[in-house]
Motif scaffolding. Structure first.
Motif, PDB file in Angstrom:
ATOM      1  N   GLN A 180      32.855   2.085   3.883  1.00 10.38           N
ATOM      2  CA  GLN A 180      33.781   1.326   4.824  1.00 10.38           C
ATOM      3  C   GLN A 180      33.607   1.846   6.027  1.00 10.38           C
ATOM      4  N   ASN A 181      33.178   3.282   6.359  1.00 15.53           N
ATOM      5  CA  ASN A 181      33.411   3.874   7.787  1.00 15.53           C
ATOM      6  C   ASN A 181      31.917   3.292   8.285  1.00 15.53           C
ATOM      7  N   ASN A 182      30.650   3.516   7.634  1.00  8.26           N
ATOM      8  CA  ASN A 182      29.480   3.280   7.903  1.00  8.26           C
ATOM      9  C   ASN A 182      28.924   1.949   7.221  1.00  8.26           C
ATOM     10  N   PRO A 183      28.493   0.921   8.266  1.00 15.44           N
ATOM     11  CA  PRO A 183      27.999  -0.306   7.594  1.00 15.44           C
ATOM     12  C   PRO A 183      26.734   0.011   6.809  1.00 15.44           C
ATOM     13  N   PRO A 184      26.229  -0.942   5.895  1.00 14.72           N
ATOM     14  CA  PRO A 184      24.959  -0.762   5.123  1.00 14.72           C
ATOM     15  C   PRO A 184      23.589  -0.625   6.275  1.00 14.72           C
ATOM     16  N   ALA A 185      22.803   0.437   5.929  1.00  8.85           N
ATOM     17  CA  ALA A 185      21.858   0.402   6.818  1.00  8.85           C
ATOM     18  C   ALA A 185      21.007  -0.776   6.723  1.00  8.85           C
ATOM     19  N   GLN A 186      20.061  -0.807   7.567  1.00  4.26           N
ATOM     20  CA  GLN A 186      18.920  -1.794   7.448  1.00  4.26           C
ATOM     21  C   GLN A 186      17.965  -1.501   6.591  1.00  4.26           C
ATOM     22  N   THR A 187      17.326  -2.545   6.144  1.00  3.03           N
ATOM     23  CA  THR A 187      16.174  -2.294   4.780  1.00  3.03           C
ATOM     24  C   THR A 187      15.010  -1.488   5.260  1.00  3.03           C
ATOM     25  N   THR A 188      14.879  -0.369   4.328  1.00  2.00           N
ATOM     26  CA  THR A 188      14.026   0.692   4.732  1.00  2.00           C
ATOM     27  C   THR A 188      12.614   0.028   4.267  1.00  2.00           C
ATOM     28  N   LEU A 189      11.397   0.784   4.535  1.00  4.01           N
ATOM     29  CA  LEU A 189      10.113   0.401   4.202  1.00  4.01           C
ATOM     30  C   LEU A 189       9.774   0.558   2.873  1.00  4.01           C
ATOM     31  N   SER A 190      10.394   1.222   2.155  1.00  6.17           N
ATOM     32  CA  SER A 190      10.366   1.418   0.659  1.00  6.17           C
ATOM     33  C   SER A 190      11.181   0.418  -0.181  1.00  6.17           C
ATOM     34  N   GLU A 191      12.289   0.044   0.576  1.00  7.65           N
ATOM     35  CA  GLU A 191      13.073  -1.160  -0.064  1.00  7.65           C
ATOM     36  C   GLU A 191      12.153  -2.661   0.411  1.00  7.65           C
ATOM     37  N   ASP A 192      11.597  -2.681   1.326  1.00  7.09           N
ATOM     38  CA  ASP A 192      10.850  -4.032   1.940  1.00  7.09           C
ATOM     39  C   ASP A 192       9.847  -4.089   1.002  1.00  7.09           C
ATOM     40  N   ARG A 193       9.113  -3.002   0.557  1.00  2.00           N
ATOM     41  CA  ARG A 193       8.195  -3.386  -0.340  1.00  2.00           C
ATOM     42  C   ARG A 193       8.304  -3.211  -1.902  1.00  2.00           C
ATOM     43  N   ALA A 194       9.597  -3.225  -2.163  1.00  3.16           N
ATOM     44  CA  ALA A 194       9.705  -3.252  -3.468  1.00  3.16           C
ATOM     45  C   ALA A 194       9.254  -4.458  -4.275  1.00  3.16           C
ATOM     46  N   GLY A 195       8.843  -4.293  -5.404  1.00  7.91           N
ATOM     47  CA  GLY A 195       7.997  -5.553  -6.092  1.00  7.91           C
ATOM     48  C   GLY A 195       6.542  -5.533  -5.412  1.00  7.91           C
ATOM     49  N   GLY A 196       6.200  -4.861  -4.555  1.00  9.10           N
ATOM     50  CA  GLY A 196       4.873  -5.256  -3.793  1.00  9.10           C
ATOM     51  C   GLY A 196       3.778  -4.372  -4.850  1.00  9.10           C
ATOM     52  N   ALA A 197       2.657  -4.715  -4.464  1.00 12.94           N
ATOM     53  CA  ALA A 197       1.414  -3.767  -5.200  1.00 12.94           C
ATOM     54  C   ALA A 197       1.158  -2.506  -4.375  1.00 12.94           C
ATOM     55  N   THR A 198       0.613  -1.349  -4.990  1.00 10.13           N
ATOM     56  CA  THR A 198       0.143  -0.433  -4.131  1.00 10.13           C
ATOM     57  C   THR A 198      -1.542  -0.575  -3.715  1.00 10.13           C
ATOM     58  N   PRO A 199      -1.906   0.164  -2.778  1.00  8.53           N
ATOM     59  CA  PRO A 199      -3.121  -0.003  -2.274  1.00  8.53           C
ATOM     60  C   PRO A 199      -4.320  -0.125  -3.066  1.00  8.53           C
ATOM     61  N   VAL A 200      -4.038   0.763  -4.284  1.00 10.51           N
ATOM     62  CA  VAL A 200      -5.016   0.695  -5.309  1.00 10.51           C
ATOM     63  C   VAL A 200      -4.939  -0.530  -6.144  1.00 10.51           C
ATOM     64  N   GLN A 201      -3.618  -0.771  -6.563  1.00 13.28           N
ATOM     65  CA  GLN A 201      -3.769  -2.180  -7.218  1.00 13.28           C
ATOM     66  C   GLN A 201      -4.056  -3.113  -6.684  1.00 13.28           C
ATOM     67  N   LEU A 202      -3.826  -3.309  -4.922  1.00 10.63           N
ATOM     68  CA  LEU A 202      -4.606  -4.539  -4.324  1.00 10.63           C
ATOM     69  C   LEU A 202      -6.022  -4.510  -4.378  1.00 10.63           C
ATOM     70  N   SER A 203      -6.599  -2.975  -4.327  1.00 12.59           N
ATOM     71  CA  SER A 203      -8.237  -2.895  -4.273  1.00 12.59           C
ATOM     72  C   SER A 203      -8.832  -3.495  -5.500  1.00 12.59           C
ATOM     73  N   ILE A 204      -7.956  -2.980  -6.800  1.00 15.19           N
ATOM     74  CA  ILE A 204      -8.604  -3.369  -7.927  1.00 15.19           C
ATOM     75  C   ILE A 204      -8.632  -5.048  -8.207  1.00 15.19           C
ATOM     76  N   ALA A 205      -7.330  -5.649  -7.759  1.00 13.48           N
ATOM     77  CA  ALA A 205      -7.337  -7.038  -7.781  1.00 13.48           C
ATOM     78  C   ALA A 205      -8.260  -7.760  -7.085  1.00 13.48           C
ATOM     79  N   PHE A 206      -8.494  -7.299  -5.624  1.00 13.00           N
ATOM     80  CA  PHE A 206      -9.576  -7.781  -4.856  1.00 13.00           C
ATOM     81  C   PHE A 206     -10.949  -7.881  -5.435  1.00 13.00           C
ATOM     82  N   ARG A 207     -11.295  -6.518  -5.797  1.00 10.76           N
ATOM     83  CA  ARG A 207     -12.566  -6.716  -6.501  1.00 10.76           C
ATOM     84  C   ARG A 207     -12.734  -7.420  -7.672  1.00 10.76           C
TER      85      ARG A 207
END
Length: 318
Positions: A180-207
């Motif tokens: 109540q005193n502190n409003p919710p903080a903005q979405t962090t980087l870790s939350e923003d990339r939730a559900g996204g793939a890691t660089p290794v997973q992206l590398s494997i998919a591209f190859r």
């Protein structure tokens, strides 16, 4: 033998005292000697029959040639020159055969060396591929550990100070007060990339789509930080393959497609797509506000033309 060297000068010098008939019979005798590779038959009937010697003059010429150029032995009429040529011919065959065997052995050794080199190259390639795969697995393990939100050592120690039987209700109340005193903080980087793939997973998919890129590529880290999923990556690669029509595809080309999609999505304008009730409320206020305005107009006699369908009736004073 089917061939022998005929030295014209030597033959003419050796047969200079002979007649033409004797020279011809001598050539026929030499041909028979080289063809059979053995001395001429001793029996004159057999010899003359094979040489086609028939007339008395031809028989006399043949006897002169045998006496002049051949030596009678138990094996037959022997000629030293013919025997030497035959011996040299067979020695040449043996040398050629030995050379052919040596050449064949050399070719076999060359092929064996090439096969061994190819086997070593295959082993080296397999070992290199195994090392790259292990590096990717290690990188994926490290990335997963970092993305798991592991607490620093100091925070973990502070968290361990709380007693095991702490009051959970008190913690819940404190969390509610803090929210109540502190409003919710903005979405962090870790939350923003939730559900996204890691660089290794992206590398494997591209190859997997034939695009060579390593997990350390900065573009992959940027795409991972922006929450790129494998489904979107597959769709972008599919569109790139359709556009290129069999041509090689680079990572930058696929990134360009993703940027274009992002721009098209941001350009969409759907602000007018709201229900009619919300549109009326947004323009004229709520129903309670409308009732309040109607009551004030009736008491004061003032007219408000907020709506096109309002009819004003002014009372007559006596």
């Amino acid at each position: 033998m089917i061939y022998y060297p005929h030295y014209i000068a030597d033959f003419n010098s050796a047969t200079r005292p002979c007649s033409r008939l004797e020279r011809g019979i001598y050539r026929d005798m030499r041909d028979m000697y080289y063809e059979t590779e053995k001395p001429l038959p001793v029996d004159p009937k057999i010899l003359y029959r094979r040489l086609l010697v028939q007339t008395p003059e031809e028989v006399e010429a043949a006897e002169m040639v045998l006496a002049e150029f051949f030596e009678r032995t138990d094996a037959g009429w022997f000629n030293a020159e013919c025997a030497q040529r035959i011996r040299e011919y067979h020695e040449g065959l043996e040398k050629s055969s030995a050379g052919g065997k040596a050449k064949a052995e050399k070719e076999a050794r060359r092929k064996q060396a090439e096969a061994e080199a190819a086997a070593r190259k295959l082993q080296e390639d397999n070992a290199a591929a195994a090392r790259r795969q292990q590096e990717e697995i290690d990188f994926l393990r490290d990335s997963s550990a970092n993305d798991a939100g592991i607490l620093p050592e100091g925070c973990a120690q502070d968290a361990g100070i709380l007693p095991e039987g702490a009051n959970q209700n008190q913690n819940q109340n404190q969390n509610q007060n803090q929210n109540q005193n502190n409003p919710p903080a903005q979405t962090t980087l870790s939350e923003d990339r939730a559900g996204g793939a890691t660089p290794v997973q992206l590398s494997i998919a591209f190859r997997a789509h034939g695009i060579d890129c390593q997990p350390a590529n900065p573009n992959l880290h940027a795409l991972s930080a922006q929450g790129l999923t494998l489904d979107v990556l597959d769709a972008a690669c599919a569109e790139a393959k359709r556009s290129k029509a069999g041509q090689p595809i680079s990572l930058g080309y696929v990134v360009g497609i993703l940027k274009r999609w992002r721009g098209e999505a941001e350009a969409l304008n759907v602000q007018g797509a709201v229900p009619p009730s919300r549109a009326s409320s947004a323009q004229f206020g709520s129903s309670k506000d409308q009732v309040r305005r109607d009551t004030i107009n009736a008491l004061t006699g003032s007219v408000s033309y907020d709506h096109a369908d309002i009819i004003d009736i002014v009372p007559q004073l006596a």
